[in-house]
Design a protein around this motif. Structure first.
Motif, PDB file in Angstrom:
ATOM      1  N   SER A  41     -69.919 -15.848 -63.991  1.00 53.38           N
ATOM      2  CA  SER A  41     -70.252 -17.005 -64.813  1.00 53.38           C
ATOM      3  C   SER A  41     -69.241 -18.128 -64.586  1.00 53.38           C
ATOM      4  CB  SER A  41     -70.269 -16.620 -66.293  1.00 53.38           C
ATOM      5  OG  SER A  41     -70.478 -17.757 -67.093  1.00 53.38           O
ATOM      6  N   LYS A  42     -69.736 -19.345 -64.368  1.00 54.00           N
ATOM      7  CA  LYS A  42     -68.850 -20.482 -64.109  1.00 54.00           C
ATOM      8  C   LYS A  42     -68.572 -21.291 -65.368  1.00 54.00           C
ATOM      9  CE  LYS A  42     -69.988 -20.970 -59.215  1.00 54.00           C
ATOM     10  NZ  LYS A  42     -70.558 -21.852 -58.155  1.00 54.00           N
ATOM     11  N   ARG A  43     -69.579 -21.477 -66.219  1.00 55.02           N
ATOM     12  CA  ARG A  43     -69.382 -22.298 -67.415  1.00 55.02           C
ATOM     13  C   ARG A  43     -68.602 -21.568 -68.499  1.00 55.02           C
ATOM     14  NH1 ARG A  43     -74.602 -25.730 -69.141  1.00 55.02           N
ATOM     15  NH2 ARG A  43     -75.840 -23.903 -68.600  1.00 55.02           N
ATOM     16  N   LEU A  44     -68.697 -20.236 -68.513  1.00 55.22           N
ATOM     17  CA  LEU A  44     -67.929 -19.441 -69.468  1.00 55.22           C
ATOM     18  C   LEU A  44     -67.446 -18.186 -68.747  1.00 55.22           C
ATOM     19  CD1 LEU A  44     -66.927 -19.262 -72.372  1.00 55.22           C
ATOM     20  CD2 LEU A  44     -69.047 -18.086 -72.986  1.00 55.22           C
ATOM     21  N   PRO A  45     -66.358 -18.306 -67.988  1.00 49.95           N
ATOM     22  CA  PRO A  45     -65.862 -17.185 -67.174  1.00 49.95           C
ATOM     23  C   PRO A  45     -65.611 -15.920 -67.999  1.00 49.95           C
ATOM     24  CG  PRO A  45     -64.747 -19.221 -66.580  1.00 49.95           C
ATOM     25  CD  PRO A  45     -65.550 -19.530 -67.813  1.00 49.95           C
ATOM     26  N   GLY A  46     -66.050 -14.789 -67.466  1.00 50.69           N
ATOM     27  CA  GLY A  46     -65.828 -13.514 -68.124  1.00 50.69           C
ATOM     28  C   GLY A  46     -66.619 -13.311 -69.396  1.00 50.69           C
ATOM     29  N   LYS A  47     -67.722 -14.069 -69.578  1.00 54.64           N
ATOM     30  CA  LYS A  47     -68.424 -14.036 -70.859  1.00 54.64           C
ATOM     31  C   LYS A  47     -68.986 -12.657 -71.202  1.00 54.64           C
ATOM     32  CE  LYS A  47     -72.873 -15.702 -69.029  1.00 54.64           C
ATOM     33  NZ  LYS A  47     -73.861 -16.809 -69.094  1.00 54.64           N
ATOM     34  N   ASN A  48     -69.458 -11.914 -70.223  1.00 57.62           N
ATOM     35  CA  ASN A  48     -70.073 -10.620 -70.525  1.00 57.62           C
ATOM     36  C   ASN A  48     -69.083  -9.575 -71.011  1.00 57.62           C
ATOM     37  OD1 ASN A  48     -72.781 -11.297 -69.992  1.00 57.62           O
ATOM     38  ND2 ASN A  48     -72.448 -11.070 -67.790  1.00 57.62           N
ATOM     39  N   LEU A  93     -94.085 -13.363 -80.751  1.00 60.66           N
ATOM     40  CA  LEU A  93     -93.423 -14.437 -81.495  1.00 60.66           C
ATOM     41  C   LEU A  93     -92.333 -13.880 -82.404  1.00 60.66           C
ATOM     42  CD1 LEU A  93     -93.248 -17.415 -82.315  1.00 60.66           C
ATOM     43  CD2 LEU A  93     -95.054 -16.969 -84.004  1.00 60.66           C
ATOM     44  N   ILE A  94     -91.128 -14.447 -82.288  1.00 66.46           N
ATOM     45  CA  ILE A  94     -89.990 -14.050 -83.102  1.00 66.46           C
ATOM     46  C   ILE A  94     -89.550 -15.229 -83.958  1.00 66.46           C
ATOM     47  CG2 ILE A  94     -87.626 -13.163 -83.086  1.00 66.46           C
ATOM     48  CD1 ILE A  94     -89.731 -11.259 -81.937  1.00 66.46           C
ATOM     49  N   ASP A  95     -89.605 -15.053 -85.270  1.00 66.29           N
ATOM     50  CA  ASP A  95     -89.142 -16.084 -86.194  1.00 66.29           C
ATOM     51  C   ASP A  95     -87.833 -15.619 -86.813  1.00 66.29           C
ATOM     52  OD1 ASP A  95     -88.873 -18.222 -87.886  1.00 66.29           O
ATOM     53  OD2 ASP A  95     -90.403 -17.547 -89.314  1.00 66.29           O
ATOM     54  N   HIS A  96     -86.738 -15.824 -86.096  1.00 63.64           N
ATOM     55  CA  HIS A  96     -85.435 -15.353 -86.533  1.00 63.64           C
ATOM     56  C   HIS A  96     -84.358 -16.214 -85.880  1.00 63.64           C
ATOM     57  CE1 HIS A  96     -82.003 -12.689 -87.257  1.00 63.64           C
ATOM     58  NE2 HIS A  96     -82.770 -11.994 -88.093  1.00 63.64           N
ATOM     59  N   PRO A  97     -83.255 -16.504 -86.581  1.00 58.55           N
ATOM     60  CA  PRO A  97     -82.176 -17.305 -85.981  1.00 58.55           C
ATOM     61  C   PRO A  97     -81.635 -16.740 -84.674  1.00 58.55           C
ATOM     62  CG  PRO A  97     -81.834 -17.090 -88.338  1.00 58.55           C
ATOM     63  CD  PRO A  97     -82.979 -16.187 -87.993  1.00 58.55           C
ATOM     64  N   PHE A  98     -81.701 -15.409 -84.502  1.00 54.11           N
ATOM     65  CA  PHE A  98     -81.199 -14.802 -83.262  1.00 54.11           C
ATOM     66  C   PHE A  98     -81.968 -15.300 -82.035  1.00 54.11           C
ATOM     67  CE2 PHE A  98     -79.565 -10.721 -85.553  1.00 54.11           C
ATOM     68  CZ  PHE A  98     -78.547 -11.471 -86.119  1.00 54.11           C
ATOM     69  N   GLY A  99     -83.188 -15.787 -82.255  1.00 51.51           N
ATOM     70  CA  GLY A  99     -83.988 -16.280 -81.141  1.00 51.51           C
ATOM     71  C   GLY A  99     -83.425 -17.528 -80.492  1.00 51.51           C
ATOM     72  N   SER A 100     -82.479 -18.176 -81.147  1.00 52.99           N
ATOM     73  CA  SER A 100     -81.885 -19.403 -80.605  1.00 52.99           C
ATOM     74  C   SER A 100     -80.537 -19.152 -79.938  1.00 52.99           C
ATOM     75  CB  SER A 100     -81.719 -20.448 -81.725  1.00 52.99           C
ATOM     76  OG  SER A 100     -80.837 -19.976 -82.729  1.00 52.99           O
ATOM     77  N   VAL A 101     -80.144 -17.889 -79.815  1.00 55.31           N
ATOM     78  CA  VAL A 101     -78.847 -17.552 -79.210  1.00 55.31           C
ATOM     79  C   VAL A 101     -79.042 -17.139 -77.756  1.00 55.31           C
ATOM     80  CG1 VAL A 101     -76.867 -16.004 -79.267  1.00 55.31           C
ATOM     81  CG2 VAL A 101     -77.860 -16.828 -81.406  1.00 55.31           C
ATOM     82  N   ASP A 102     -78.441 -17.880 -76.855  1.00 48.71           N
ATOM     83  CA  ASP A 102     -78.413 -17.536 -75.434  1.00 48.71           C
ATOM     84  C   ASP A 102     -77.080 -18.054 -74.911  1.00 48.71           C
ATOM     85  OD1 ASP A 102     -78.832 -16.878 -72.844  1.00 48.71           O
ATOM     86  OD2 ASP A 102     -80.608 -18.130 -72.545  1.00 48.71           O
ATOM     87  N   ILE A 103     -76.137 -17.160 -74.722  1.00 46.22           N
ATOM     88  CA  ILE A 103     -74.748 -17.563 -74.488  1.00 46.22           C
ATOM     89  C   ILE A 103     -74.507 -17.983 -73.045  1.00 46.22           C
ATOM     90  CG2 ILE A 103     -72.346 -16.796 -74.550  1.00 46.22           C
ATOM     91  CD1 ILE A 103     -73.133 -14.927 -76.844  1.00 46.22           C
ATOM     92  N   LEU A 130     -69.063 -21.986 -74.317  1.00 43.30           N
ATOM     93  CA  LEU A 130     -68.208 -21.577 -75.436  1.00 43.30           C
ATOM     94  C   LEU A 130     -68.856 -21.938 -76.770  1.00 43.30           C
ATOM     95  CD1 LEU A 130     -65.567 -20.351 -76.404  1.00 43.30           C
ATOM     96  CD2 LEU A 130     -64.490 -22.612 -76.158  1.00 43.30           C
ATOM     97  N   GLU A 131     -69.553 -23.066 -76.816  1.00 43.20           N
ATOM     98  CA  GLU A 131     -70.247 -23.464 -78.041  1.00 43.20           C
ATOM     99  C   GLU A 131     -71.339 -22.449 -78.400  1.00 43.20           C
ATOM    100  OE1 GLU A 131     -68.026 -26.697 -76.475  1.00 43.20           O
ATOM    101  OE2 GLU A 131     -69.600 -25.503 -75.497  1.00 43.20           O
ATOM    102  N   ASP A 132     -72.044 -21.955 -77.385  1.00 40.75           N
ATOM    103  CA  ASP A 132     -73.055 -20.913 -77.618  1.00 40.75           C
ATOM    104  C   ASP A 132     -72.401 -19.656 -78.188  1.00 40.75           C
ATOM    105  OD1 ASP A 132     -74.997 -22.561 -76.474  1.00 40.75           O
ATOM    106  OD2 ASP A 132     -74.767 -21.674 -74.490  1.00 40.75           O
ATOM    107  N   PHE A 133     -71.259 -19.296 -77.624  1.00 42.14           N
ATOM    108  CA  PHE A 133     -70.557 -18.089 -78.081  1.00 42.14           C
ATOM    109  C   PHE A 133     -70.088 -18.256 -79.521  1.00 42.14           C
ATOM    110  CE2 PHE A 133     -66.744 -15.471 -78.612  1.00 42.14           C
ATOM    111  CZ  PHE A 133     -67.237 -14.223 -78.247  1.00 42.14           C
ATOM    112  N   ASP A 134     -69.549 -19.428 -79.852  1.00 42.06           N
ATOM    113  CA  ASP A 134     -69.084 -19.687 -81.217  1.00 42.06           C
ATOM    114  C   ASP A 134     -70.247 -19.587 -82.213  1.00 42.06           C
ATOM    115  OD1 ASP A 134     -66.501 -20.075 -80.339  1.00 42.06           O
ATOM    116  OD2 ASP A 134     -66.645 -22.255 -80.273  1.00 42.06           O
ATOM    117  N   TYR A 135     -71.426 -20.067 -81.808  1.00 45.08           N
ATOM    118  CA  TYR A 135     -72.599 -19.978 -82.674  1.00 45.08           C
ATOM    119  C   TYR A 135     -73.014 -18.521 -82.869  1.00 45.08           C
ATOM    120  CZ  TYR A 135     -77.341 -20.793 -84.436  1.00 45.08           C
ATOM    121  OH  TYR A 135     -78.497 -20.787 -85.194  1.00 45.08           O
TER     122      TYR A 135
END
Length: 220
Positions: A13-20, A192-202, A205-210
């Motif tokens: 990963s280039k935008r968030l190194p070592g994210k996994n 169809l998934i109606d849940h806040p988790f559906g908007s998380v795709d890391i 760093l901002e994605d990770f913080d969310y």
């Protein structure tokens, strides 16, 4: 084996190194998907496809089997299906069904996999993937002008024609499709998934913080 889970987790990963390998709630990102798969009795084995030594170490520690991904299948532009296909081609016995769990989507509703399997089996689908409804007013910019795509200027958001996006939480697919370079066919069932988790795709760093915020909110 009838059903396996595959978690593709490369290390470049280039935008968030070592994210996994980053810790979310004290657990490495890739391990969230491993544990999620292990909790469902329908899944006979969990495989992590990776080119990274640290991810491999984590996967083994959490009880997953590791398929070493060759470098030519670990580039930025390489599609996910090639990693899945490589795993299947590495196995002596081919499973009937593959559950794809992306490590960048570590948060999933508790009963999502169970509900997805019920739909998948009852409908006798060859593949299924999860989607979330978009409530955004979308458009494109052409020659410095904004051109609305899914609405007319002045239209209320609640009156928009429903549009959906592929949220990446879960995919179920017949192995035969993956071996033919397909994860989502034209006949795939959109769950169809109606849940806040559906908007998380890391991916940043901002994605990770969310994700950290939602993890704390939904686990306390």
């Amino acid at each position: 084996m009838k059903t396996i889970a595959i978690i593709p987790a490369r290390g470049g990963s280039k935008r968030l190194p070592g994210k996994n390998s980053m810790l979310l709630g004290g657990i490495p990102l890739v391990a969230h998907s491993i544990l999620y798969a292990q909790a469902d009795s329908r899944i006979d084995a969990v495989y992590v496809s990776t080119d990274d030594a640290e991810i491999k170490k984590i996967a083994i520690a959490y009880g997953a089997q590791v398929i070493d991904r060759p470098q030519h299948l670990a580039g930025d532009l390489e599609p996910t299906v090639t990693a899945l296909k490589h795993v299947l081609e590495s196995l002596e016995s081919k499973p009937e069904t593959v559950v794809l769990l992306q490590p960048t989507n570590p948060l999933r509703p508790k009963n999502l996999l169970q509900n997805a399997f019920e739909i998948y089996e009852k409908g006798r689908y060859k593949n299924l993937f999860t989607v979330t409804q978009s409530h955004q007013k979308l458009g494109k910019i052409k020659e410095d002008k904004f051109i609305p795509f899914n609405y007319e200027p002045g239209q209320r958001s609640q009156d928009l024609e429903p549009l959906y996006f592929e949220n990446g939480l879960l995919y179920i697919c017949k192995s035969e499709l993956i071996l033919n370079d397909t994860i989502i066919s034209k006949e795939a069932y959109p769950m169809l998934i109606d849940h806040p988790f559906g908007s998380v795709d890391i991916d940043t760093l901002e994605d990770f913080d969310y994700a950290v915020y939602l993890h704390k909110k939904h686990t306390l």
